[in-house]
Motif scaffolding. Structure first.
Motif, short mmCIF file in Angstrom:
data_model
loop_
_atom_site.label_atom_id
_atom_site.label_comp_id
_atom_site.label_asym_id
_atom_site.label_seq_id
_atom_site.Cartn_x
_atom_site.Cartn_y
_atom_site.Cartn_z
N GLN A 111 17.10 24.78 29.44
CA GLN A 111 16.31 24.98 28.24
C GLN A 111 16.17 26.47 27.94
O GLN A 111 16.15 27.31 28.87
CB GLN A 111 14.91 24.37 28.40
N GLU A 112 16.08 26.79 26.68
CA GLU A 112 15.86 28.17 26.26
C GLU A 112 14.63 28.73 26.98
O GLU A 112 13.60 28.05 27.09
CB GLU A 112 15.67 28.23 24.74
N ARG A 158 18.78 32.40 26.15
CA ARG A 158 18.72 32.12 24.72
C ARG A 158 19.87 31.20 24.34
O ARG A 158 20.87 31.15 25.05
CB ARG A 158 18.85 33.43 23.93
N ALA A 159 19.73 30.51 23.22
CA ALA A 159 20.80 29.63 22.78
C ALA A 159 22.12 30.39 22.63
O ALA A 159 23.20 29.85 22.89
CB ALA A 159 20.42 28.95 21.46
N THR A 176 24.91 30.54 25.34
CA THR A 176 25.83 29.42 25.57
C THR A 176 27.27 29.91 25.51
O THR A 176 27.71 30.47 24.51
CB THR A 176 25.60 28.32 24.53
N THR A 181 25.24 25.91 28.99
CA THR A 181 24.69 25.45 27.72
C THR A 181 23.19 25.69 27.74
O THR A 181 22.49 25.22 28.65
CB THR A 181 24.97 23.95 27.50
N LEU A 215 19.89 25.01 25.70
CA LEU A 215 19.36 24.12 24.66
C LEU A 215 18.14 24.74 24.00
O LEU A 215 17.25 25.23 24.68
CB LEU A 215 19.00 22.77 25.29
N PRO A 216 18.12 24.72 22.67
CA PRO A 216 16.98 25.35 21.96
C PRO A 216 15.71 24.51 22.06
O PRO A 216 15.75 23.35 22.42
CB PRO A 216 17.49 25.41 20.50
#
Lengths: 114, 114
Positions: free
Chosen positions: B14-15, B80-81, B84, B111, B113-114
């Motif tokens: 997660q972000e 941060r997104a 990625t 990856t 995720l926002p």
């Protein structure tokens, strides 16, 4: 200044045809590298040029692959009689000094052999 | 041939969380570098750590190197997104001769995720 540029960005060719891939390194960079990245794989070293010295061809996978660097700047990677297993992204990188410093990569040429 | 392996092969977070990627290599090295690759095209240099260094920082990046275990880790803090991407470690070895080409690991797909 401009970064490393490569052309074409994408190339689709038929099996058995020859292809030429071009790399314009950063101006003033004496070291130039070609790498190949097959689908889902890491990068594989192909060939290295340093100034006017003889290139290090130790990574070339077969004699169908060759490269030249004219005038110590632009480089061309040629693949003769292309095979399907040649399909990959071909990346060029340049560096101001071999090995000690970072390499600057171009956007790559995606080659698809049908 | 690839120098080593990266672990994990894929990582989803997660972000705001931290991301840690590990790299192991096989031979002695001059330096180890980390690169980021977006969308399977050009690579961007992130950080270089020399064989006599143990830790290095650059912004939100922290790299460690343990030459006795032939391993390195890359920590991205407060992800941060936009982080990625695929992350590759690459080594320069004394055995690579004058070319000092990069030998890449297999990469970690991160990856965020926002």
């Amino acid at each position: 200044g401009a970064g490393v540029s490569q052309s074409p960005s994408n190339k689709v060719t038929e099996k058995g045809k020859d292809v030429e891939l071009r790399c314009d390194p950063i101006s003033g960079h004496t070291a130039l590298y070609w790498y190949r990245q097959s689908l889902g794989q890491g990068l594989e070293f192909l060939i290295y040029f340093q100034g006017n010295s003889a290139p290090d061809k130790s990574g070339l996978p077969s004699d169908r692959f060759s490269a030249e660097r004219t005038g110590g700047s632009v480089s061309t990677l040629t693949i003769q009689r292309t095979q399907q297993e040649d399909s990959a992204v071909y990346l060029c990188a340049s560096s101001s000094l071999a090995g000690g410093t970072e390499q600057y990569f171009g956007p790559g040429t995606r080659l698809t052999v049908t | 041939s690839q120098q080593g392996e990266e672990d994990p092969q894929a990582l989803s977070i997660q972000e705001g969380e931290n991301a840690t990627m590990n790299c192991s290599y096989k031979t002695s090295i001059n330096n180890l570098q980390w690169y980021r690759q977006n969308s399977g095209r050009g690579l961007v240099h992130l950080i270089l750590i020399r064989s006599n260094e143990r830790e290095k920082h650059s912004g939100r990046l922290r790299v460690t190197l343990d030459t006795s275990k032939k391993s390195s880790s890359l920590l991205i803090t407060a992800s941060r997104a936009a982080d990625t991407a695929s992350y590759f470690c690459a080594t320069v070895s004394p055995s690579s001769g004058s070319a000092r080409q990069l030998t890449f690991g297999s990469g970690t797909q991160l990856t965020v995720l926002p």
